[in-house]
Design a protein around this motif. Sequence first.
Motif, PDB file in Angstrom:
ATOM      1  N   GLU A   1       0.823  -1.212   0.000  1.00  0.00           N
ATOM      2  CA  GLU A   1       0.000   0.000   0.000  1.00  0.00           C
ATOM      3  C   GLU A   1       0.855   1.258   0.000  1.00  0.00           C
ATOM      4  O   GLU A   1       0.532   2.240  -0.689  1.00  0.00           O
ATOM      5  N   ALA A   2       1.952   1.247   0.751  1.00  0.00           N
ATOM      6  CA  ALA A   2       2.834   2.414   0.780  1.00  0.00           C
ATOM      7  C   ALA A   2       3.498   2.611  -0.581  1.00  0.00           C
ATOM      8  O   ALA A   2       3.635   3.751  -1.056  1.00  0.00           O
ATOM      9  N   TRP A   3       3.894   1.507  -1.226  1.00  0.00           N
ATOM     10  CA  TRP A   3       4.518   1.618  -2.552  1.00  0.00           C
ATOM     11  C   TRP A   3       3.531   2.192  -3.561  1.00  0.00           C
ATOM     12  O   TRP A   3       3.902   3.025  -4.390  1.00  0.00           O
ATOM     13  N   VAL A   4       2.289   1.752  -3.497  1.00  0.00           N
ATOM     14  CA  VAL A   4       1.271   2.244  -4.425  1.00  0.00           C
ATOM     15  C   VAL A   4       1.072   3.746  -4.255  1.00  0.00           C
ATOM     16  O   VAL A   4       0.919   4.486  -5.239  1.00  0.00           O
ATOM     17  N   ARG A   5       1.082   4.228  -3.025  1.00  0.00           N
ATOM     18  CA  ARG A   5       0.950   5.675  -2.791  1.00  0.00           C
ATOM     19  C   ARG A   5       2.124   6.438  -3.402  1.00  0.00           C
ATOM     20  O   ARG A   5       1.941   7.501  -3.997  1.00  0.00           O
ATOM     21  N   LEU A   6       3.326   5.885  -3.253  1.00  0.00           N
ATOM     22  CA  LEU A   6       4.509   6.526  -3.830  1.00  0.00           C
ATOM     23  C   LEU A   6       4.436   6.527  -5.353  1.00  0.00           C
ATOM     24  O   LEU A   6       4.814   7.508  -6.009  1.00  0.00           O
TER      25      LEU A   6
END
Length: 235
Positions: A142-147
């Motif tokens: 999820e954090a990677w997708v936000r980035l």
Amino acid sequence: MNDLENWLSNPATISRKSASELVFEELRSLILSGRFAAGSKLPSEAKLAAKYGVSRPIVREALRSLQILGLTETRTGSGTYVLAAAGDGDISYGDYSARDLMEARPHVEVSAAGWAALRRSDDELSRLFGLCDEMEQEENTEAWVRLDSDFHGLIATVSKNAVFRDIVDEVREAMAQQSGLLTVLGPRRQESNEEHRAIVEAIRAGSDVEARAAMEVHLQKVEAAVNRIIGAAPR
């Protein structure tokens, strides 16, 4: 003991390396075969995690992918329900289909990358490289997708074209859903990281031709990965 209870009581052993993908594939197969009929409620995250011997976040990723494919819906406080035995051959990201997104993105993002190469400031270039560094180090999906969403949004902003900026901003949620699906099922994260860095290197070089080409390669690979998931023939 009914059929569902029999199935749940049969432990499944899967590889941790691609756990979300394998959980997703079996659940999708069960839905498409009619084992989980339209309108039926899927077992809880806890029960599915116990069956597969994985964590609940892994099950949650698989369930999210089923929902993006239009096979299920999650009802707050109730659970996940099967919508249909088969979708319409496309993926829906809210108001936009995968086809809508892939047809439109090159017309906006390829040009935006080219203009970004000509108009970027040193500070903006530093921010783009910083996002590349963060994505390469990030392990949480999820954090990677936000980035990833921030990266594409920033390129549109750096293009200094308000139309490109606003269009990308409008579809960022759909792009994030697509990115999440590919990160779980592609898997696309490492390849995307390499493609993102190639785009930024071209922007640093100030080459609009190379930046456009790098973005075009990236979007073509995204489209190919989506087509593999939904079984669509390449255009």
